[in-house]
Design a protein around this motif. Structure first.
Motif, PDB file in Angstrom:
ATOM      1  N   GLU A  30      15.012  -2.297 -18.876  1.00 28.59           N
ATOM      2  CA  GLU A  30      14.330  -1.243 -19.662  1.00 28.59           C
ATOM      3  C   GLU A  30      13.362  -0.623 -19.014  1.00 28.59           C
ATOM      4  N   GLU A  31      12.744  -1.354 -18.055  1.00 32.79           N
ATOM      5  CA  GLU A  31      11.647  -0.871 -17.179  1.00 32.79           C
ATOM      6  C   GLU A  31      12.094  -0.769 -15.859  1.00 32.79           C
ATOM      7  N   ARG A  32      13.525  -0.526 -15.594  1.00 33.36           N
ATOM      8  CA  ARG A  32      14.057  -0.569 -14.206  1.00 33.36           C
ATOM      9  C   ARG A  32      13.214   0.417 -13.210  1.00 33.36           C
ATOM     10  N   TYR A  33      12.935   1.438 -13.999  1.00 32.68           N
ATOM     11  CA  TYR A  33      12.379   2.740 -13.120  1.00 32.68           C
ATOM     12  C   TYR A  33      10.989   2.268 -12.458  1.00 32.68           C
ATOM     13  N   LYS A  34      10.172   1.234 -13.103  1.00 35.04           N
ATOM     14  CA  LYS A  34       8.991   0.700 -12.559  1.00 35.04           C
ATOM     15  C   LYS A  34       9.208  -0.376 -11.568  1.00 35.04           C
ATOM     16  N   ALA A  35      10.296  -1.047 -11.341  1.00 37.24           N
ATOM     17  CA  ALA A  35      10.665  -2.211 -10.509  1.00 37.24           C
ATOM     18  C   ALA A  35      10.590  -1.829  -8.905  1.00 37.24           C
ATOM     19  N   SER A  36      10.360  -2.888  -8.137  1.00 37.56           N
ATOM     20  CA  SER A  36      10.311  -2.639  -6.894  1.00 37.56           C
ATOM     21  C   SER A  36      11.277  -3.589  -6.167  1.00 37.56           C
ATOM     22  N   SER A  37      11.786  -4.521  -7.287  1.00 39.40           N
ATOM     23  CA  SER A  37      12.833  -5.459  -6.582  1.00 39.40           C
ATOM     24  C   SER A  37      14.232  -4.715  -6.795  1.00 39.40           C
ATOM     25  N   GLY A  38      15.200  -5.255  -5.633  1.00 36.70           N
ATOM     26  CA  GLY A  38      16.713  -4.735  -5.665  1.00 36.70           C
ATOM     27  C   GLY A  38      16.636  -3.352  -4.955  1.00 36.70           C
ATOM     28  N   ARG A  39      15.726  -3.148  -4.275  1.00 34.98           N
ATOM     29  CA  ARG A  39      15.848  -1.806  -3.722  1.00 34.98           C
ATOM     30  C   ARG A  39      16.336  -1.775  -2.109  1.00 34.98           C
ATOM     31  N   ASN A  40      16.763  -0.669  -1.436  1.00 35.88           N
ATOM     32  CA  ASN A  40      17.065  -0.821  -0.172  1.00 35.88           C
ATOM     33  C   ASN A  40      16.082  -0.759   0.783  1.00 35.88           C
ATOM     34  N   LYS A  41      16.423  -0.921   2.151  1.00 33.35           N
ATOM     35  CA  LYS A  41      15.335  -1.129   3.046  1.00 33.35           C
ATOM     36  C   LYS A  41      14.822   0.220   3.310  1.00 33.35           C
ATOM     37  N   PHE A  42      15.299   1.253   3.167  1.00 34.07           N
ATOM     38  CA  PHE A  42      14.620   2.588   3.231  1.00 34.07           C
ATOM     39  C   PHE A  42      13.698   2.998   2.313  1.00 34.07           C
ATOM     40  N   TRP A  43      13.777   2.530   0.986  1.00 32.61           N
ATOM     41  CA  TRP A  43      13.009   2.612  -0.205  1.00 32.61           C
ATOM     42  C   TRP A  43      11.792   1.652   0.261  1.00 32.61           C
ATOM     43  N   LYS A  44      12.010   0.403   0.492  1.00 30.82           N
ATOM     44  CA  LYS A  44      11.014  -0.448   0.896  1.00 30.82           C
ATOM     45  C   LYS A  44      10.005  -0.129   1.793  1.00 30.82           C
ATOM     46  N   ALA A  45      10.719   0.712   2.983  1.00 33.04           N
ATOM     47  CA  ALA A  45       9.780   1.249   4.171  1.00 33.04           C
ATOM     48  C   ALA A  45       8.906   2.480   3.585  1.00 33.04           C
ATOM     49  N   ILE A  46       9.357   3.156   2.702  1.00 33.72           N
ATOM     50  CA  ILE A  46       8.590   4.194   2.338  1.00 33.72           C
ATOM     51  C   ILE A  46       7.594   3.734   1.469  1.00 33.72           C
ATOM     52  N   VAL A  47       7.691   2.835   0.789  1.00 32.69           N
ATOM     53  CA  VAL A  47       6.706   2.292  -0.337  1.00 32.69           C
ATOM     54  C   VAL A  47       5.722   1.368   0.632  1.00 32.69           C
ATOM     55  N   ALA A  48       6.372   0.584   1.553  1.00 37.71           N
ATOM     56  CA  ALA A  48       5.191  -0.079   2.522  1.00 37.71           C
ATOM     57  C   ALA A  48       4.265   0.825   3.212  1.00 37.71           C
ATOM     58  N   LYS A  49       4.907   2.174   3.589  1.00 39.92           N
ATOM     59  CA  LYS A  49       3.809   3.029   4.214  1.00 39.92           C
ATOM     60  C   LYS A  49       2.713   3.533   3.332  1.00 39.92           C
ATOM     61  N   ASN A  50       3.221   3.321   1.869  1.00 42.06           N
ATOM     62  CA  ASN A  50       2.186   3.831   0.799  1.00 42.06           C
ATOM     63  C   ASN A  50       1.403   2.650   0.054  1.00 42.06           C
ATOM     64  N   ASN A  51       1.310   1.541   0.829  1.00 40.55           N
ATOM     65  CA  ASN A  51       0.504   0.290   0.440  1.00 40.55           C
ATOM     66  C   ASN A  51       1.126  -0.420  -0.801  1.00 40.55           C
ATOM     67  N   GLY A  52       2.418  -0.332  -0.910  1.00 34.96           N
ATOM     68  CA  GLY A  52       2.911  -0.653  -2.222  1.00 34.96           C
ATOM     69  C   GLY A  52       2.890   0.202  -3.364  1.00 34.96           C
ATOM     70  N   ILE A  53       2.715   1.513  -3.161  1.00 36.08           N
ATOM     71  CA  ILE A  53       2.460   2.305  -4.447  1.00 36.08           C
ATOM     72  C   ILE A  53       3.488   3.250  -4.201  1.00 36.08           C
ATOM     73  N   PHE A  54       3.999   3.565  -5.465  1.00 34.72           N
ATOM     74  CA  PHE A  54       5.139   4.718  -5.507  1.00 34.72           C
ATOM     75  C   PHE A  54       4.927   5.144  -7.274  1.00 34.72           C
ATOM     76  N   ILE A  55       5.207   6.408  -7.409  1.00 34.26           N
ATOM     77  CA  ILE A  55       4.963   6.913  -8.840  1.00 34.26           C
ATOM     78  C   ILE A  55       6.474   7.110  -9.409  1.00 34.26           C
TER      79      ILE A  55
END
Length: 109
Positions: A30-55
């Motif tokens: 239901e709220e997959r769009y908000k989840a950070s689990s189960g993402r690929n390493k490139f997604w994780k690197a982008i979010v890490a550069k933004n202190n864990g924040i994504f919109i």
């Protein structure tokens, strides 16, 4: 509406970096769009550069699984995959069901 398409935007550049799909049929999706689990390493690197924040934002809803697969492919093509040199997305496939468009390294093969 049973299915949805969502996007993730980088707060530092306001650039869309991921397109995905989810459903309301399973509680865990239901709220997959908000989840950070189960993402690929490139997604994780982008979010890490933004202190864990994504919109996260839902783009559209529909009742048809075949239409949602088509819409995911459309949006991924629209924004383009970085791995193909076509755009900003860190998606690993062309979207829809399966692994169409997945770039596999020679080592993995």
């Amino acid at each position: 509406m049973k299915f949805y398409i969502y996007k993730h935007t980088r707060p530092d550049t306001n650039e869309i970096f991921y397109i995905g799909k989810g459903n309301t049929l399973k509680k865990s999706h239901e709220e997959r769009y908000k989840a950070s689990s189960g993402r690929n390493k490139f997604w994780k690197a982008i979010v890490a550069k933004n202190n864990g924040i994504f919109i996260p934002e839902i783009l559209c809803y529909c009742d048809s699984e075949s239409l949602i697969n088509e819409l995911e492919r459309y949006y991924i093509k629209l924004y383009g995959r970085r791995s193909c040199g076509e755009g900003t997305l860190c998606n690993m496939t062309d979207g829809g069901d399966g692994s169409i468009g997945l770039n596999v390294s020679l080592e993995t093969r």
